[in-house]
Design a protein around this motif. Structure first.
Motif, PDB file in Angstrom:
ATOM      1  N   PHE A  15       0.811  -1.222   0.000  1.00  0.00           N
ATOM      2  CA  PHE A  15       0.000   0.000   0.000  1.00  0.00           C
ATOM      3  C   PHE A  15       0.848   1.277   0.000  1.00  0.00           C
ATOM      4  CE2 PHE A  15      -3.981  -1.962   2.283  1.00  0.00           C
ATOM      5  CZ  PHE A  15      -4.018  -2.969   1.339  1.00  0.00           C
ATOM      6  N   PRO A  16       1.700   1.498  -0.985  1.00  0.00           N
ATOM      7  CA  PRO A  16       2.508   2.724  -0.985  1.00  0.00           C
ATOM      8  C   PRO A  16       1.689   3.948  -1.399  1.00  0.00           C
ATOM      9  CG  PRO A  16       2.884   1.507  -3.000  1.00  0.00           C
ATOM     10  CD  PRO A  16       1.975   0.651  -2.157  1.00  0.00           C
ATOM     11  N   TRP A  17       2.134   5.096  -0.936  1.00  0.00           N
ATOM     12  CA  TRP A  17       1.544   6.387  -1.348  1.00  0.00           C
ATOM     13  C   TRP A  17       2.647   7.431  -1.291  1.00  0.00           C
ATOM     14  CZ3 TRP A  17      -3.304   6.138  -3.202  1.00  0.00           C
ATOM     15  CH2 TRP A  17      -3.910   7.329  -3.610  1.00  0.00           C
ATOM     16  N   LEU A  18       2.434   8.561  -1.954  1.00  0.00           N
ATOM     17  CA  LEU A  18       3.492   9.559  -2.022  1.00  0.00           C
ATOM     18  C   LEU A  18       2.913  10.945  -2.196  1.00  0.00           C
ATOM     19  CD1 LEU A  18       6.847   9.386  -3.785  1.00  0.00           C
ATOM     20  CD2 LEU A  18       5.234  11.068  -4.677  1.00  0.00           C
ATOM     21  N   GLN A  19       3.596  11.939  -1.589  1.00  0.00           N
ATOM     22  CA  GLN A  19       3.256  13.344  -1.758  1.00  0.00           C
ATOM     23  C   GLN A  19       4.550  14.138  -1.936  1.00  0.00           C
ATOM     24  OE1 GLN A  19       0.224  15.193  -1.849  1.00  0.00           O
ATOM     25  NE2 GLN A  19       1.680  16.768  -2.491  1.00  0.00           N
ATOM     26  N   ALA A  20       4.625  14.918  -3.017  1.00  0.00           N
ATOM     27  CA  ALA A  20       5.784  15.765  -3.261  1.00  0.00           C
ATOM     28  C   ALA A  20       5.555  17.149  -2.674  1.00  0.00           C
ATOM     29  CB  ALA A  20       6.062  15.856  -4.760  1.00  0.00           C
ATOM     30  N   GLY A  21       6.665  17.902  -2.486  1.00  0.00           N
ATOM     31  CA  GLY A  21       6.566  19.241  -1.907  1.00  0.00           C
ATOM     32  C   GLY A  21       7.490  20.208  -2.625  1.00  0.00           C
ATOM     33  N   GLY A  22       8.519  20.712  -1.915  1.00  0.00           N
ATOM     34  CA  GLY A  22       9.495  21.581  -2.540  1.00  0.00           C
ATOM     35  C   GLY A  22      10.350  20.825  -3.530  1.00  0.00           C
ATOM     36  N   ALA A  23      11.201  21.566  -4.245  1.00  0.00           N
ATOM     37  CA  ALA A  23      11.985  20.971  -5.329  1.00  0.00           C
ATOM     38  C   ALA A  23      12.789  19.768  -4.852  1.00  0.00           C
ATOM     39  CB  ALA A  23      12.918  22.025  -5.914  1.00  0.00           C
ATOM     40  N   GLY A  24      12.538  18.622  -5.475  1.00  0.00           N
ATOM     41  CA  GLY A  24      13.277  17.402  -5.189  1.00  0.00           C
ATOM     42  C   GLY A  24      12.839  16.653  -3.951  1.00  0.00           C
ATOM     43  N   ARG A  25      11.770  17.078  -3.307  1.00  0.00           N
ATOM     44  CA  ARG A  25      11.380  16.497  -2.014  1.00  0.00           C
ATOM     45  C   ARG A  25      10.035  15.789  -2.093  1.00  0.00           C
ATOM     46  NH1 ARG A  25      14.270  18.758   2.332  1.00  0.00           N
ATOM     47  NH2 ARG A  25      15.775  20.333   1.640  1.00  0.00           N
ATOM     48  N   ALA A  26       9.964  14.631  -1.427  1.00  0.00           N
ATOM     49  CA  ALA A  26       8.705  13.882  -1.375  1.00  0.00           C
ATOM     50  C   ALA A  26       8.702  12.994  -0.139  1.00  0.00           C
ATOM     51  CB  ALA A  26       8.512  13.041  -2.631  1.00  0.00           C
ATOM     52  N   ASP A  27       7.502  12.738   0.366  1.00  0.00           N
ATOM     53  CA  ASP A  27       7.283  11.780   1.455  1.00  0.00           C
ATOM     54  C   ASP A  27       6.578  10.560   0.872  1.00  0.00           C
ATOM     55  OD1 ASP A  27       8.373  13.368   3.460  1.00  0.00           O
ATOM     56  OD2 ASP A  27       6.445  14.278   3.990  1.00  0.00           O
ATOM     57  N   ALA A  28       7.146   9.385   1.113  1.00  0.00           N
ATOM     58  CA  ALA A  28       6.518   8.127   0.707  1.00  0.00           C
ATOM     59  C   ALA A  28       6.108   7.366   1.965  1.00  0.00           C
ATOM     60  CB  ALA A  28       7.472   7.284  -0.128  1.00  0.00           C
ATOM     61  N   VAL A  29       4.908   6.780   1.961  1.00  0.00           N
ATOM     62  CA  VAL A  29       4.423   6.007   3.103  1.00  0.00           C
ATOM     63  C   VAL A  29       3.966   4.634   2.639  1.00  0.00           C
ATOM     64  CG1 VAL A  29       3.715   8.048   4.427  1.00  0.00           C
ATOM     65  CG2 VAL A  29       2.062   6.932   2.890  1.00  0.00           C
ATOM     66  N   TRP A  30       3.894   3.696   3.583  1.00  0.00           N
ATOM     67  CA  TRP A  30       3.420   2.343   3.281  1.00  0.00           C
ATOM     68  C   TRP A  30       3.166   1.618   4.597  1.00  0.00           C
ATOM     69  CZ3 TRP A  30       8.355   4.113   2.586  1.00  0.00           C
ATOM     70  CH2 TRP A  30       9.351   3.538   3.384  1.00  0.00           C
ATOM     71  N   TYR A  31       2.485   0.476   4.512  1.00  0.00           N
ATOM     72  CA  TYR A  31       2.349  -0.428   5.634  1.00  0.00           C
ATOM     73  C   TYR A  31       3.462  -1.469   5.537  1.00  0.00           C
ATOM     74  CZ  TYR A  31      -2.508   1.226   6.334  1.00  0.00           C
ATOM     75  OH  TYR A  31      -3.644   1.985   6.577  1.00  0.00           O
ATOM     76  N   GLY A  32       4.184  -1.687   6.646  1.00  0.00           N
ATOM     77  CA  GLY A  32       5.260  -2.665   6.660  1.00  0.00           C
ATOM     78  C   GLY A  32       5.085  -3.658   7.795  1.00  0.00           C
ATOM     79  N   SER A  33       5.464  -4.919   7.559  1.00  0.00           N
ATOM     80  CA  SER A  33       5.336  -5.950   8.589  1.00  0.00           C
ATOM     81  C   SER A  33       6.714  -6.417   9.041  1.00  0.00           C
ATOM     82  CB  SER A  33       4.530  -7.150   8.088  1.00  0.00           C
ATOM     83  OG  SER A  33       5.343  -8.031   7.346  1.00  0.00           O
ATOM     84  N   ASP A  34       6.747  -7.038  10.216  1.00  0.00           N
ATOM     85  CA  ASP A  34       8.009  -7.456  10.815  1.00  0.00           C
ATOM     86  C   ASP A  34       8.411  -8.880  10.436  1.00  0.00           C
ATOM     87  OD1 ASP A  34       5.938  -8.678  12.207  1.00  0.00           O
ATOM     88  OD2 ASP A  34       7.013  -8.644  14.113  1.00  0.00           O
ATOM     89  N   LYS A  35       7.618  -9.556   9.621  1.00  0.00           N
ATOM     90  CA  LYS A  35       7.925 -10.936   9.251  1.00  0.00           C
ATOM     91  C   LYS A  35       8.117 -11.033   7.734  1.00  0.00           C
ATOM     92  CE  LYS A  35       7.266 -12.714  13.403  1.00  0.00           C
ATOM     93  NZ  LYS A  35       6.048 -13.466  13.722  1.00  0.00           N
ATOM     94  N   VAL A  36       9.093 -11.857   7.331  1.00  0.00           N
ATOM     95  CA  VAL A  36       9.253 -12.144   5.903  1.00  0.00           C
ATOM     96  C   VAL A  36       8.239 -13.235   5.573  1.00  0.00           C
ATOM     97  CG1 VAL A  36      10.841 -12.832   4.081  1.00  0.00           C
ATOM     98  CG2 VAL A  36      11.683 -11.542   6.048  1.00  0.00           C
TER      99      VAL A  36
END
Length: 813
Positions: free
Chosen positions: A350-371
């Motif tokens: 479930f990745p998502w992303l938001q850009a802001g100033g030049a060259g900058r972005a925040d990416a988010v996701w759900y991550g689990s502790d098990k492979v």
């Protein structure tokens, strides 16, 4: 001359130190519970140009209802928005049909556009121009342009600011709102529609014989050229690897779009290749695109594991391209998740992303502790993660193509999900998989560049007892998806400056502004009897003391009469300890009598096309399942916001999980609700009809443990024990700071909140400490010199301190 010096403080900056490489780490406030009653998956969030925060999401096709919220206090509590009759104690959301995917977007005037899917048929469209006080909607032809068959819709608004270079062929009215969705009809692919009012849409594709490549990918739009962008994955000819490709739509004079694959849907020779020969599908729930202020385009994706035998390859990647290249030259994919079991970020979805100033972005996701396969029950612990990605930039802010810096942080304060997450969409019901999170969550930014991450927290494990035979979770899945909003409060934001706000450290309580309890709940008239002013907790021996203040509790009948359908007034303080939601409550009857209760929250479960899950959280009264507690209500002769009523509930700790001094009570919030019947007696048909309590005011949220001696940085309310009285000193200080010359830009924070910086021969900023109690308050400055050097400074001011008397020297005559 003396008076002028008293009113203006000159900040010399000569003593300021150069910012060190170890800037403040990225941190988040205590997460906010968007709605203490309704729960749902795949929440959306938006921040309008005025800084107001909004949220939305689906409650399922089984209810034919989606929810739409506006915040009246910068995202700390939310109220329902309804195009129908005003929300009431009988029904909060009155806007069918719907219940599927939602999205929200804004134009420059802060007009808001909302879209809601109903039954894979069409898209209900709605708008509001006043923050949700009133709204209009169209059901059909609406967003599908009268051509049934739709899924997974997104919005993109073309509304270029004044001074934007005009390179778009479009000559029509702005704003122009585009809507894209997966065409479930004969054409297939992505269908695009357009509207100038946000209600009724018409086709926006020059080639209407087929859909465009890229359905499901979250789009971006360029305000200079008017071009739209959508990325998606496709399997290579070898049937073993995948390519991530970009489709671009260019408008004509009337705004109709011609896509790169026009006439040849999905032809890889016509599309722009972002990344080739990937080991898994990059478009599984979902790709997201975003443009920064310098028109660099970012795309985020998570690799799928098509054979379900390499879960470790489910990692999150970001790639970017500049407008100077026509968005045709892309950086290599950069992995922004760390794939580590140590950090709990081993497998990601479930990745998502938001850009802001030049060259900058925040990416988010759900991550689990098990492979482990996300769909397996492997005792996984899931958390929300964010990477702040900063690409080097050159002239004009264009990325250089060099590798970015990446700062990885965990957003969620505790695991927000346990065990399996089904990734098969509506097919989850056949697999009996848990789809309580639905298919995505989002990150956006506020005007300071701080991340606003909205996500689901199902760690509570709630399920309605007896809903399915034997309570076996084959169809009904445990874990109410509590919609939660985390705002970044420290570290660099997406405009390059440090952001500021309260931390998530435990405190004794919080204040709530007066006058924000309205009916109708947005833009209505004040209802003093529901006006919360603050909450405090205390733990002593075996008693948890819950104290809150309300402006006036002496006119219960008038308060109930102010909100349609109200029979009961309910004041609920709720929190999570471990994986359980607990509460305390005062129920106030129309005749002024009251009872107190506490216990574990319950749920009402409902069904949709992808199985069943808890849709409504309940806080039973003493008469309907809660445990009776002792308490008291104290009101002055003439209650008001300045002299409020105080409610103290002495909860037996054994009734709420037996908290100890070191126990952490998370996301504590108090809510003023109106109800047509006792919560504990709510039936499934009533929940299906949304006959559930209506929130009129909320005071949210803080963390608490008794071992912490920290208190809120502001008085909760004068009536609460140990806090300053309103009759004590209040500061009258108000002045302007003038910054040194030679600064390109500066951000000024007063008591943690960003204030306006005024340009002129010297940058200056107003500092208003009026009304604050006696104490020490900090003004922090983050500035950039004309040579690019970053400097910071801090100054403290003391309020309610007697003025120093000037000693006059004696002169000989």
């Amino acid at each position: 001359m003396v008076a002028r010096k008293a009113a203006v403080a000159v900040l010399a900056f000569s003593a300021l130190a150069t910012a060190s490489a170890s800037a403040a780490p990225i941190g988040f406030e205590t997460p906010v519970v968007v709605d203490p009653i309704h729960t749902f998956g795949e929440p959306s969030v938006g921040v309008d140009p005025l800084g107001r925060v909004f949220a939305s999401g689906p409650t399922g096709t089984g209810t034919q209802r989606s929810v739409w919220y506006g915040s009246v206090d910068a995202g700390h509590s939310f109220r329902p928005i309804s195009p129908g009759p005003p929300p009431s104690a009988i029904q909060s959301f009155q806007a069918p049909p719907g219940g599927g995917d939602t999205d929200i977007a804004f134009d420059r005037s802060a007009k808001q556009y909302f879209t809601d899917l109903y039954a894979l048929v069409c898209l209900r469209s709605a708008t509001t121009s006043n923050g949700g006080a009133t709204a209009q909607q169209s059901i059909y032809p609406a967003g599908c342009a009268g051509q049934p068959g739709a899924d997974r819709q997104w919005l993109a608004v073309y509304d270029p600011p004044p001074g934007t270079p005009k390179q778009s062929p479009y000559t029509g009215k702005v704003p122009l709102v585009y809507q894209t969705f997966a065409d479930e009809g004969l054409a297939g692919g992505a269908r695009w529609t357009k509207s100038t009012d946000g209600l009724d849409y018409t086709s926006a594709q020059q080639d209407q014989s087929q859909g465009a490549f890229g359905p499901d990918g979250y789009p971006a739009i360029d305000q200079v050229t008017g071009k739209v962008f959508q990325a998606s994955g496709a399997q290579d000819a070898d049937r073993t690897t995948f390519d991530l490709m970009l489709n671009v739509g260019t408008p004509n004079a009337v705004g109709d779009l011609k896509f790169l694959d026009s006439g040849a849907q999905g032809d890889p020779t016509k599309l722009i290749h972002i990344a080739d020969h990937l080991a898994g599908d990059p478009s599984v729930l979902f790709t997201a695109a975003s443009l920064d202020q310098a028109r660099n385009l970012f795309v985020v994706w998570a690799l799928d594991d098509p054979d379900n035998n390499k879960p470790g390859q489910r990692q999150v990647f970001v790639s970017a391209s500049s407008a100077a290249s026509g968005w045709r030259t892309w950086t290599p994919p950069f992995q922004v998740s760390d794939g580590s079991t140590a950090t709990g970020d081993a497998v990601n979805i479930f990745p998502w992303l938001q850009a802001g100033g030049a060259g900058r972005a925040d990416a988010v996701w759900y991550g689990s502790d098990k492979v482990a396969d996300p769909s397996s029950k492997s005792s996984q612990k899931w958390n929300v993660f964010m990477s702040q990605v900063v690409f080097p930039t050159g002239a004009g802010g264009a990325i250089t193509g060099a590798a970015p810096s990446v700062k990885l942080v965990r957003v969620s304060p505790h695991p927000m999900k346990y065990d399996d997450v089904c990734l098969q969409g509506t097919g989850c019901i056949a697999q009996q998989g848990n789809r309580n999170l639905a298919d995505f969550f989002q990150v956006k930014i506020d005007r300071s560049g701080a991340a606003e991450v909205i996500y689901d927290d199902t760690s509570n494990g709630l399920a309605q007892p007896g809903f399915t035979p034997g309570d076996v979770q084959l169809v009904d899945h445990a874990g109410a998806p509590v919609v939660t909003l985390a705002r970044q409060s420290s570290g660099p934001g997406l405009f390059g400056d440090e952001v500021s706000g309260p931390s998530a450290q435990p405190v004794g309580g919080i204040a709530d502004p007066a006058g924000d309890s309205l009916y109708p709940v947005i833009g209505g008239k004040p209802v003093p009897g529901l006006d919360l002013l603050g909450t405090e907790l205390g733990l002593s021996g075996g008693t948890l003391q819950v104290t809150f203040a309300a402006a006036d509790l002496t006119h219960a009948s008038d308060t109930a009469g102010a909100v349609q359908g109200t029979q009961n007034l309910e004041y609920v303080t709720r929190w999570q300890m471990g994986n359980v939601i607990y509460y305390s409550e005062m129920a106030l009857a129309r005749d002024g009598s009251y009872t107190f209760s506490a216990g574990k929250a319950g749920s009402i479960d409902l069904c949709s096309v992808s199985a069943c899950f808890p849709h409504v959280i309940t806080y039973p009264e003493a008469s309907s399942g809660g445990t009776a507690e002792k308490g008291r209500v104290t009101c002055p002769k003439t209650p008001s916001a300045d002299a409020p009523c105080t409610v103290t509930i002495n909860v037996s700790a054994a009734d709420v999980g037996a908290p100890k001094a070191d126990s952490l009570l998370e996301e504590v919030g108090t809510y003023a609700l109106t109800a047509s019947h006792p919560q504990g007696a709510t039936s499934n048909p009533q929940a299906q009809a949304d006959n559930v309590p209506l929130e009129v005011d909320g005071s949210c949220c803080f963390n608490f443990n008794a071992a912490s001696t920290a208190r809120s940085t502001q008085p909760v309310t004068p009536a609460l024990v140990g806090l300053p009285s309103s009759r004590r000193c209040a500061s009258r200080r108000k002045f302007t700071i003038h910054l040194r010359r030679g600064l390109r830009r500066a951000s000024v924070y007063v008591t943690g909140r960003k204030v306006r910086v005024i340009r002129g021969r010297r940058l200056r900023a107003p500092v208003n400490l009026r009304g604050l109690p006696k104490g020490t308050f900090t003004v922090r400055i983050v500035a950039t010199r004309t040579n690019g050097r970053r400097i910071t400074g801090r100054r403290t001011y003391h309020t309610c301190v007697p003025k120093r008397r000037t000693k006059h020297k004696k002169h000989r005559t």
